[in-house]
Write a protein that holds these residues in place. Structure first.
Motif, PDB file in Angstrom:
ATOM      1  N   VAL A 128       4.288   3.426   3.305  1.00 44.95           N
ATOM      2  CA  VAL A 128       3.633   2.116   3.362  1.00 44.95           C
ATOM      3  C   VAL A 128       2.902   1.879   2.043  1.00 44.95           C
ATOM      4  O   VAL A 128       2.251   2.787   1.514  1.00 44.95           O
ATOM      5  N   ALA A 129       2.981   0.654   1.508  1.00 43.59           N
ATOM      6  CA  ALA A 129       2.203   0.259   0.332  1.00 43.59           C
ATOM      7  C   ALA A 129       1.396  -0.983   0.694  1.00 43.59           C
ATOM      8  O   ALA A 129       1.930  -1.923   1.287  1.00 43.59           O
ATOM      9  N   ASP A 130       0.095  -0.980   0.356  1.00 45.03           N
ATOM     10  CA  ASP A 130      -0.739  -2.134   0.707  1.00 45.03           C
ATOM     11  C   ASP A 130      -1.223  -2.869  -0.537  1.00 45.03           C
ATOM     12  O   ASP A 130      -0.987  -2.442  -1.673  1.00 45.03           O
ATOM     13  N   PHE A 131      -1.903  -3.989  -0.294  1.00 45.23           N
ATOM     14  CA  PHE A 131      -2.321  -4.889  -1.374  1.00 45.23           C
ATOM     15  C   PHE A 131      -3.338  -4.244  -2.312  1.00 45.23           C
ATOM     16  O   PHE A 131      -3.478  -4.661  -3.466  1.00 45.23           O
ATOM     17  N   ALA A 132      -4.051  -3.216  -1.862  1.00 51.14           N
ATOM     18  CA  ALA A 132      -5.045  -2.540  -2.691  1.00 51.14           C
ATOM     19  C   ALA A 132      -4.427  -1.504  -3.615  1.00 51.14           C
ATOM     20  O   ALA A 132      -5.142  -0.850  -4.376  1.00 51.14           O
ATOM     21  N   GLY A 133      -3.105  -1.318  -3.551  1.00 48.21           N
ATOM     22  CA  GLY A 133      -2.456  -0.317  -4.378  1.00 48.21           C
ATOM     23  C   GLY A 133      -2.398   1.049  -3.747  1.00 48.21           C
ATOM     24  O   GLY A 133      -2.057   2.037  -4.403  1.00 48.21           O
ATOM     25  N   ASN A 134      -2.723   1.141  -2.448  1.00 46.31           N
ATOM     26  CA  ASN A 134      -2.607   2.405  -1.735  1.00 46.31           C
ATOM     27  C   ASN A 134      -1.158   2.616  -1.298  1.00 46.31           C
ATOM     28  O   ASN A 134      -0.514   1.699  -0.784  1.00 46.31           O
ATOM     29  N   VAL A 135      -0.665   3.831  -1.489  1.00 48.71           N
ATOM     30  CA  VAL A 135       0.655   4.222  -0.990  1.00 48.71           C
ATOM     31  C   VAL A 135       0.441   5.369  -0.009  1.00 48.71           C
ATOM     32  O   VAL A 135      -0.251   6.345  -0.319  1.00 48.71           O
ATOM     33  N   TYR A 136       1.010   5.240   1.184  1.00 50.07           N
ATOM     34  CA  TYR A 136       0.823   6.218   2.252  1.00 50.07           C
ATOM     35  C   TYR A 136       2.159   6.819   2.652  1.00 50.07           C
ATOM     36  O   TYR A 136       3.189   6.126   2.679  1.00 50.07           O
ATOM     37  N   CYS A 137       2.104   8.093   3.014  1.00 49.77           N
ATOM     38  CA  CYS A 137       3.232   8.747   3.664  1.00 49.77           C
ATOM     39  C   CYS A 137       2.772   9.230   5.034  1.00 49.77           C
ATOM     40  O   CYS A 137       1.807  10.008   5.136  1.00 49.77           O
ATOM     41  N   PHE A 138       3.410   8.745   6.089  1.00 50.96           N
ATOM     42  CA  PHE A 138       3.160   9.192   7.456  1.00 50.96           C
ATOM     43  C   PHE A 138       4.388   9.951   7.952  1.00 50.96           C
ATOM     44  O   PHE A 138       5.516   9.671   7.543  1.00 50.96           O
TER      45      PHE A 138
END
Length: 798
Positions: free
Chosen positions: A783-793
């Motif tokens: 997942v990538a969000d508007f704040a520039g965070n990239v997540y791996c779940f």
């Protein structure tokens, strides 16, 4: 023979009288008591420029002026000098009954000689009062913005009347200036008559801080104006001749009416703005966010409206601009409607946390539309509320703050984390969050890692290839943050970074070891996946407006990208153009995805049409723009023979070969989102601008279920706004289907997992809008969000 004295004096008196009444006379004075009248103890100000729109001259040593009468002139206006603001207005309407035209100015404490902060807004187009007005007024007070510049489309008579009453210098508590847009030329004696009645002259200048501002009108619009470009240019040359050569020039118009050479042209006259130390060009008109600073050191700044989503689904924002003696020093997009937005992203539960030994990572989303954030602290409280450990978080992007805390809590305890936010005005906000709770039995996702790339991510869903995750960022602030970044698939650590010239708003493509992207300036980049080195680059559009916002697509070693007459098929190996569209042009950017199905290339242009091309030759096979299909924000989805596509308030099943309507349903929903429909065995699932996501029977397109998300944190869908006092539950990301579940992110900042019947499995508060699609590979969800965070779940019980 001596003539009688009365025969000499009377003609002289008559001549003097005629001369006096053939002049506009008055003073520019320091209005000490702010009563807008020149009192005996108030002194005139020398060297202040006065104009009637034709002639331009400075005041005399005593602040007086005498300007020759011009029958064409409608106003006298003063070029407010740096360090001051008008005690009344910067203009006075010419009236034969007036004998004097006196302009009072007062010192402006917010201005400094070497720097200036101001706010740009544009295209507000509303007669409705919204919270954005309060946000801008309070921001200017809290953060020392010295003036507000509205760059046009106020809009039509109701909007213009409203702004004159509610968004003026007195109520906003800072000088508030207006520009004529195309929709501000309305029915009347002549196009700009109402604007003049409400806001004064349509072209003028003022100085503030270290800069010289010139405001010019839109050359044309809904109704014909009485002015022309040659008239404006003639005045402009005289005004700029009296500008200090080293002062930065900030040029303002509703549209970008100059080319790359910055020459403003009329029918018979022209002016090269670069000869006057041009440092910035401000405009609006396109309802998008597209700022760039690569042309001869000139910052070109466009912003969307602060009160609604843009035509290409750009976020609602106002622009905060800092100027120094060298030009634009900083640009900050600011998102309205948010107050004390504080969310703890992790830890949330045992599944949503990143812990190593006793070290616990903290990530928070914090935003305020009016206040600057000085610091954020995270404190671990035990079950009795007693502080155990505290850590200051580091600011990684405009929404995200991160740090690590030593967690000594025992596994059977349920402690609390308190976030403390300290603002620039000396105020503070506190918010507590419980964690370490057992996750619900239905929870599917567990957080593996999270990184922040230091820049905003728009629709660039993570591209997973090999052992890398690739994302692209946007930069509406001319801050050098437009880039493509490769992250380790295992840890999220940065592997390499490639700088792009402009924002890459959409998802990346991959072919033959190359990462492919097209930026808003219409430039294609082919980058080596291993080391991030540029393999080839091609300029398709020449930087023309509107900016490029669609997602390209790859098939069989060919990259399809571009819009209008630069829609192209590009050979991935070396960037050779195979074909280029010549069958249509125009409209605005479609922020959805291009699609290839069978041998058809499906694309579109917003406010124009849905287009279907032969992907081998580029030939236009058919187009469709009726029943709302000309509103092309989202892309299309296909099965073997049909296309499924949304248009305004309609859903369609179309024949791929001919465009014939097979099935259609009209809905109360607004489908102006960037998503494409998802097809399952029996359903068509479509995000909406206001009602979350909806599922429709794939056979007859009747509604089956609706899942409501929360209110959007930012407003992106075209013309969506909270000012209508209706819920705006926007989902911009297409739905992804895997492991028997539906995955998507919402503009409310939540990541959602649903069952196929629309019931909730899990939602995770990421605290920031999610516009990009979720990427699913095997057991992993990115997942990538508007704040520039990239997540791996990881999916734990799939």
């Amino acid at each position: 023979m001596r003539r009688p004295i009365q025969k000499i004096i009377l003609p002289l008196l008559l001549l003097c009288s005629n001369a006096m009444y053939a002049q506009y006379q008055g003073h520019v004075f320091l209005d000490l008591d702010k009563n807008k009248k020149m009192d005996r103890n108030e002194k005139g100000m020398p060297g202040v420029v006065i104009s009637d729109g034709y002639d331009v001259l400075p005041t005399a040593a005593d602040g007086s002026f005498s300007l020759k009468k011009n029958e064409k002139a409608k106003f006298l206006f003063v070029r407010i000098p740096a360090g001051y603001q008008a005690s009344g207005t910067h203009y006075i309407k010419i009236d034969p009954k007036l004998e004097r035209y006196d302009f009072g100015v007062i010192a402006d404490e917010k201005q400094q000689g070497d720097k200036l902060r101001f706010i740009q807004i544009t295209d507000t187009e509303t007669p409705l009062y919204g919270e954005w007005i309060d946000n801008i007024r309070k921001f200017s007070q809290q953060q020392q913005a010295a003036l507000i510049m509205h760059t046009g489309d106020i809009c039509y008579e109701p909007g213009m009347q409203f702004h004159a009453r509610q968004v003026n210098s007195e109520l906003m508590r800072v000088p508030t200036y207006y520009t004529v847009g195309n929709h501000d030329l309305v029915k009347g004696e002549y196009g700009e008559k109402l604007f003049e009645d409400l806001f004064g002259p349509v072209y003028y200048s003022f100085e503030a801080g270290p800069a010289h501002f010139v405001v010019t009108p839109m050359p044309g619009g809904d109704y014909a104006p009485s002015y022309n470009q040659d008239q404006v240019i003639a005045w402009l040359k005289k005004d700029l001749a009296l500008k200090a050569k080293d002062k930065p020039l900030v040029f303002i118009n509703h549209d970008l009416i100059v080319g790359k050479d910055f020459v403003m042209k009329g029918k018979t006259d022209s002016i090269d703005l670069r000869q006057y130390n041009l440092k910035a060009y401000l405009y609006g008109h396109w309802h998008n966010n597209y700022s760039f600073g690569s042309r001869d050191g000139v910052a070109i700044i466009s912003t969307n409206a602060p009160n609604k989503g843009g035509i290409d689904n750009s976020v609602a924002q106002f622009m905060v601009i800092d100027v120094d003696k060298n030009g634009i020093s900083k640009v900050t997009p600011t998102y309205p409607y948010l107050s004390d937005h504080i969310a703890l992203i992790y830890p949330q539960s045992r599944k949503i946390q990143i812990a190593t030994g006793q070290k616990l990572d903290i990530s928070a989303s914090v935003y305020h539309s009016e206040k600057s954030i000085i610091s954020v602290y995270a404190t671990l409280l035990n079950q009795q509320g007693i502080p155990q450990k505290s850590v200051g978080l580091n600011n990684t992007s405009d929404w995200n703050w991160r740090g690590t805390i030593t967690a000594t809590a025992h596994s059977n305890q349920k402690p609390t984390i308190m976030l403390e936010v300290n603002y620039g005005d000396g105020t503070q906000a506190l918010k507590k969050f419980d964690w370490n709770k057992e996750p619900a039995s239905t929870d599917l996702l567990q957080l593996a890692w999270s990184s922040n790339i230091g820049a905003n991510i728009w629709k660039s869903s993570p591209l997973v290839q090999g052992q890398r995750v690739y994302v692209a960022s946007i930069d509406d602030a001319i801050g050098g943050k437009s880039k493509i970044q490769a992250l380790s698939k295992r840890s999220g650590e940065t592997v390499w970074t490639f700088q792009t010239q402009n924002s890459v708003k959409q998802k990346l493509a991959y072919s033959k070891g190359l990462i492919l992207a097209t930026d808003m300036g219409g430039t294609i980049y082919a980058i080596n996946e291993k080391d991030g080195k540029l393999v080839w680059k091609k300029d398709l559009s020449g930087g023309r407006l509107p900016g490029y916002v669609s997602a390209g697509v790859v098939r069989d070693g060919i990259y399809y990208t571009g819009a209008g007459n630069y829609l192209s098929a590009i050979k991935v190996d070396d960037g050779t153009i195979i074909w280029q569209n010549r069958d249509w042009n125009g409209g605005e950017g479609m922020p959805g995805e291009l699609l290839i199905t069978n041998d058809y290339l499906i694309t579109g242009a917003n406010w124009n049409s849905l287009f279907v091309h032969d992907c081998r030759t580029g030939k236009l096979l058919w187009k469709k723009n009726d029943d709302g299909l000309r509103f092309r924000t989202g892309g299309a989805t296909a099965d073997a023979t049909s296309l499924y596509v949304a248009g305004l308030n309609n859903l369609f099943q179309l024949d791929q070969k001919t465009g014939a309507v097979i099935n259609r349903t009209q809905s109360q929903d607004d489908f102006k989102v960037m998503a494409s429909p998802l097809l399952t065995e029996g359903l068509l699932i479509m995000p909406t601008a206001t009602n979350g996501i909806k599922a429709f029977d794939r056979g007859n397109l009747t509604e089956k279920w609706n899942f409501q998300t929360g209110e959007a944190l930012i407003y992106t869908s075209a013309y969506s706004s909270p000012d209508q006092h209706k819920k705006v539950s926007t989902v911009e990301s297409s739905i992804r289907y895997a492991a028997g579940k539906l995955f998507f992110g919402g503009s409310d900042g939540y990541l959602y997992v649903l069952n196929p019947d629309g019931t909730l499995v899990q939602k995770i508060n990421l605290g920031t809008p999610i516009l990009a699609e979720v990427t699913i590979q095997g057991n992993e969800v990115y997942v990538a969000d508007f704040a520039g965070n990239v997540y791996c779940f990881t999916m734990t019980n799939s």
